[in-house]
Scaffold this active site. Structure first.
Site, PDB file in Angstrom:
ATOM      1  N   LEU A  50      18.629  -9.484 -24.568  1.00 35.51           N
ATOM      2  CA  LEU A  50      19.873  -9.377 -25.317  1.00 35.51           C
ATOM      3  C   LEU A  50      20.104 -10.657 -26.100  1.00 35.51           C
ATOM      4  O   LEU A  50      19.650 -11.741 -25.719  1.00 35.51           O
ATOM      5  CB  LEU A  50      21.034  -9.097 -24.374  1.00 35.51           C
ATOM      6  CG  LEU A  50      20.890  -7.816 -23.540  1.00 35.51           C
ATOM      7  CD1 LEU A  50      22.142  -7.573 -22.712  1.00 35.51           C
ATOM      8  CD2 LEU A  50      20.602  -6.609 -24.428  1.00 35.51           C
ATOM      9  N   ASP A  54      17.785   3.073 -16.243  1.00 33.96           N
ATOM     10  CA  ASP A  54      18.261   1.711 -16.006  1.00 33.96           C
ATOM     11  C   ASP A  54      19.190   1.643 -14.804  1.00 33.96           C
ATOM     12  O   ASP A  54      19.462   2.643 -14.146  1.00 33.96           O
ATOM     13  CB  ASP A  54      18.964   1.181 -17.265  1.00 33.96           C
ATOM     14  CG  ASP A  54      18.780  -0.306 -17.430  1.00 33.96           C
ATOM     15  OD1 ASP A  54      19.464  -1.071 -16.724  1.00 33.96           O
ATOM     16  OD2 ASP A  54      17.941  -0.721 -18.249  1.00 33.96           O
TER      17      ASP A  54
END
Length: 488
Positions: free
Chosen positions: A191, A287
């Site tokens: 990220l 996830d």
């Protein structure tokens, strides 16, 4: 528990019957996920799959599948001792000045520990016993797991990524998943606010046409892995903190093809680079939310070299709806976070991240309330003080008569001490995990704070209710003759 490397840790777990060798053939394609998940949900041991079909390499899973094993990995024996690690981090993050000679003398052990943290650099490291280069590089020879039926490709899940930004001496460590693309290419999913991504952004600004060096460690010792997911102060390297946990300095060695350093005792090391502008679509993957994430582009990692120890062990995990290994890690690290928060905000009594909240998306905080609006200050503190909580969507603040870890207590406080309009704080356009598909925009969403504390004058115009409690003398008297009543 003190140990020297991953193999020593495995041996000690096995001697305590906290690790089980699986000699029956189990495939890394879906099967290991199911076996590991069943064992984790039952509170079972770490698993070492010694018979991996089509691969000449054992696979280690569920290493941190219980809070006890996380504590052992941090050099402690119990979850209670993790608070002491948090206190140490709090002292290193913002040391208090000595109040006098006696106090200064008492701080010397901490100072000595800090001075002894510096990594030790070695040559001829175990992790470089075998070297694959050029056409020998073949990531498909590693037993990389495919965790869920809808996963697009095998996924490296415990890759410890080392980077360094331009003009920086400190190396950054982070754990980022990596999708297998080909024999020598992976997708580096990080990220934009994470350390590795920030290093890469700075590199592209400084050297827009040059390759960015990267090293990925597979099978580091537990202290090094855990240091990478712990809120280590910016003035301290993760390697130095790992040495503190382990009780001995971290041994590092220089990569063969770049000037980055990796743990000398690592099982496997991938050396390579990111090419500015070279990206590929990553995902979908199951996830930690319990859902498949959407596809998004991330940098391509080209692997130039693979080095490894004799008979290397491949360390892996899976992520899915809690409980999973990241959720267990979250429960353990919760105890480390508490002293850090309490040092800055002493009124905090307890802080809890329920694992069913995907490790960090919901927090319950109990405080000794001191003034009107106090709960709202604590909400803002949680969202801003540690970067680990920037993705926490919901913060519930309660009084200290509420058990933060008991949903019956928390829900009672919410339903009796909250007015939805007055006591709910909404903050829009804040950073949100891009995996959170509930947010209207990827990476940007809202947060909610809930004040479930008793209200003070200025917060309400009504007389506040007094909780019902039994008279103490009556309680003691009845408890004294309870056994005579013939009741259970």
């Amino acid at each position: 528990m003190k140990y020297s490397d991953l193999r020593d840790f495995i041996a000690q777990l096995e001697s305590r019957e906290l690790l089980k060798r699986i000699d029956y053939p189990v495939s890394p394609h879906l099967e290991m996920t199911l076996v590991s998940d069943k064992v984790l949900r039952s509170g079972g041991p770490a698993l070492l799959f010694t018979n991996t079909p089509n691969y000449n390499m054992p696979v280690l899973t569920n290493l941190f599948g219980t809070v006890e094993r996380v504590a052992l990995g941090m050099g402690e024996e119990s979850i209670v001792a993790l608070r002491e690690i948090g206190k140490l981090l709090a002292a290193l993050k913002e040391p208090d000045p000595p109040k006098g000679f006696k106090d200064a003398f008492s701080k010397l052990p901490l100072l000595k520990q800090a001075l002894n943290m510096a990594p030790k650099y070695v040559s001829g490291a175990e992790c470089q016993t075998h070297v694959w280069e050029k056409d020998e590089v073949d990531l498909t020879l590693l037993p990389i797991q495919t965790c869920w039926p809808g996963d697009v490709a095998p996924l490296i899940t415990w890759g410890l990524v080392t980077t360094r930004g331009p003009h920086q001496s400190r190396e950054n460590m982070g754990i980022y998943r990596q999708q297998l693309l080909s024999k020598n290419k992976l997708i580096m999913r990080w990220l934009s606010h994470r350390g590795g991504a920030l290093d890469y952004q700075a590199w592209q600004q400084e050297y827009p046409k040059e390759r960015f060096p990267v090293a990925v460690t597979l099978g580091a010792d537990p202290a090094t892995i855990l240091a990478a997911v712990t809120p280590v102060p910016d003035t301290l390297s993760e390697y130095a903190f790992a040495g503190l946990l382990r009780g001995q300095r971290t041994r590092l060695t220089r990569c063969i093809g770049n000037d980055l350093h990796v743990p000398a005792s690592a099982e496997i090391v991938l050396e390579g680079y990111l090419e500015p502008g070279n990206e590929a679509p990553e995902g979908p993957y199951g996830d930690h939310t319990g859902y498949y994430n959407e596809v998004q582009s991330f940098p391509v990692f080209t692997v130039e070299r693979i080095t490894h120890r004799d008979k290397p062990i491949y360390h892996s995990t899976y992520t899915g709806r809690p409980p999973d290994e990241p959720a267990i890690l979250g429960v353990a690290l919760n105890e480390v976070f508490i002293p850090l928060l309490q040092k800055q905000f002493p009124e905090i009594v307890d802080f809890y991240l329920p694992p069913e909240g995907c490790s960090y998306r919901l927090a319950v905080v109990t405080i000794k309330k001191q003034y009107p609006g106090h709960a709202k200050r604590i909400m803002m503190a949680v969202w801003s003080f540690l970067r680990q909580f920037m993705y926490t969507k919901f913060v519930i603040v309660c009084d200290d008569d509420v058990d933060a870890r008991n949903w019956q207590d928390v829900i009672w406080a919410m339903t009796t001490r909250m007015d939805p309009s007055r006591d709910t704080v909404m903050v829009e356009n804040t950073p949100i995990d891009y995996l959170d598909f509930a947010s209207p925009v990827s990476g940007l969403g809202s947060k909610m704070g809930m004040d479930a504390t008793s209200k003070w004058p200025g917060e309400t115009q009504r007389e506040w209710g007094k909780p019902i409690t039994m008279d103490e003398d009556v309680l003691n008297r009845v408890n004294g003759y309870w056994s005579l009543l013939g009741l259970k």
